[in-house]
Design an enzyme around this catalytic site. Structure first.
Site, PDB file in Angstrom:
ATOM      1  N   ASP A 270      36.060 -36.183 -44.393  1.00  0.00           N
ATOM      2  CA  ASP A 270      35.954 -35.641 -43.048  1.00  0.00           C
ATOM      3  C   ASP A 270      36.481 -36.722 -42.098  1.00  0.00           C
ATOM      4  OD1 ASP A 270      35.055 -33.936 -40.906  1.00  0.00           O
ATOM      5  OD2 ASP A 270      33.362 -35.298 -40.680  1.00  0.00           O
TER       6      ASP A 270
ATOM      7  N   ASP B 100      35.835 -36.802 -38.001  1.00  0.00           N
ATOM      8  CA  ASP B 100      34.986 -37.126 -36.858  1.00  0.00           C
ATOM      9  C   ASP B 100      33.553 -37.435 -37.285  1.00  0.00           C
ATOM     10  OD1 ASP B 100      36.976 -36.661 -34.756  1.00  0.00           O
ATOM     11  OD2 ASP B 100      36.895 -34.587 -35.442  1.00  0.00           O
TER      12      ASP B 100
END
Length: 219
Positions: free
Chosen positions: A9, A11
């Site tokens: 991922d 953020d």
């Protein structure tokens, strides 16, 4: 545990973006004389654009002019992410360097749009490590649906079961687990609840700790 690829991922996991985004939302609410409903906001973490709209509209009620709020929010957020380097989370470079040295291909699977994600990776200097980028605008169903992780695995040409997945959010963890990946969670703004912990994945305080565990497993 065997793995042939790593899917991250972006953020709140690689970059300390979530605090920046939350502050922009808070400022937008203040500018529009809206309350800052933190519990509602935390529910959007890990969601793509459609999921974010659904959660915020539901949380604030039918009277909310969501397009107006989003326009103000993004007008505050985009200048930061498109022009400034977002701080990297602890252990990010060390882990990416080690995976690269092990010849493990690295992908990013993020709910952000392509333009935003590319800008963040480039400004942070992390784009050099990433061989594949899958974004929220490329899938029909956002996290917690596994679609984006399955897409990332497909682009790497590696079966999901042979991919490590790294996430901070509950939505992201659900997506990666549903895709059949080997999941490491490093929580950011939202701590895992009992139902998330029950999924049986690995939970660590930092990516540096994850690196230590992966290195120890090789010995």
């Amino acid at each position: 545990m065997t793995y042939q690829a790593a899917v991250f991922d972006l953020d709140g996991l690689l970059l300390d973006t979530e605090k920046v985004c939350m502050q922009a939302f808070r400022d937008a609410c203040e500018a529009l004389s809206l309350p800052m409903l933190e519990d509602v906001y935390l529910g959007i973490i890990g969601c793509n654009a459609q999921g974010i709209e659904r959660v915020i509209q539901t949380g604030y009620g039918a009277d909310l002019d969501y397009p107006r709020l989003r326009n103000k929010w993004m007008s505050l957020y985009h200048p930061i992410i498109e022009q400034q380097e977002i701080p990297k989370k602890e252990g990010v470079v060390a882990l990416l360097e080690w995976l690269t040295s092990q010849k493990i291909p690295i992908a990013v699977a993020t709910s952000s749009h392509q333009k935003e994600a590319s800008a963040k990776l480039k400004l942070s200097g992390l784009d050099n490590y990433v061989s594949s980028l899958s974004t929220g605008c490329e899938v029909t169903h956002g996290k917690p649906d596994p679609e984006i992780y399955l897409l990332a695995a497909q682009r790497l040409n590696i079966p999901p079961a042979h991919c490590l997945a790294f996430e901070d959010s509950s939505n992201g963890v659900r997506a990666a687990v549903a895709a059949g990946m080997q999941v490491h969670q490093v929580p950011d703004l939202v701590k895992p609840t009992d139902d998330i912990i029950a999924l049986g994945h690995n939970i660590d305080d930092s990516l540096l700790n994850v690196l230590n565990h992966l290195q120890a497993a090789q010995k």
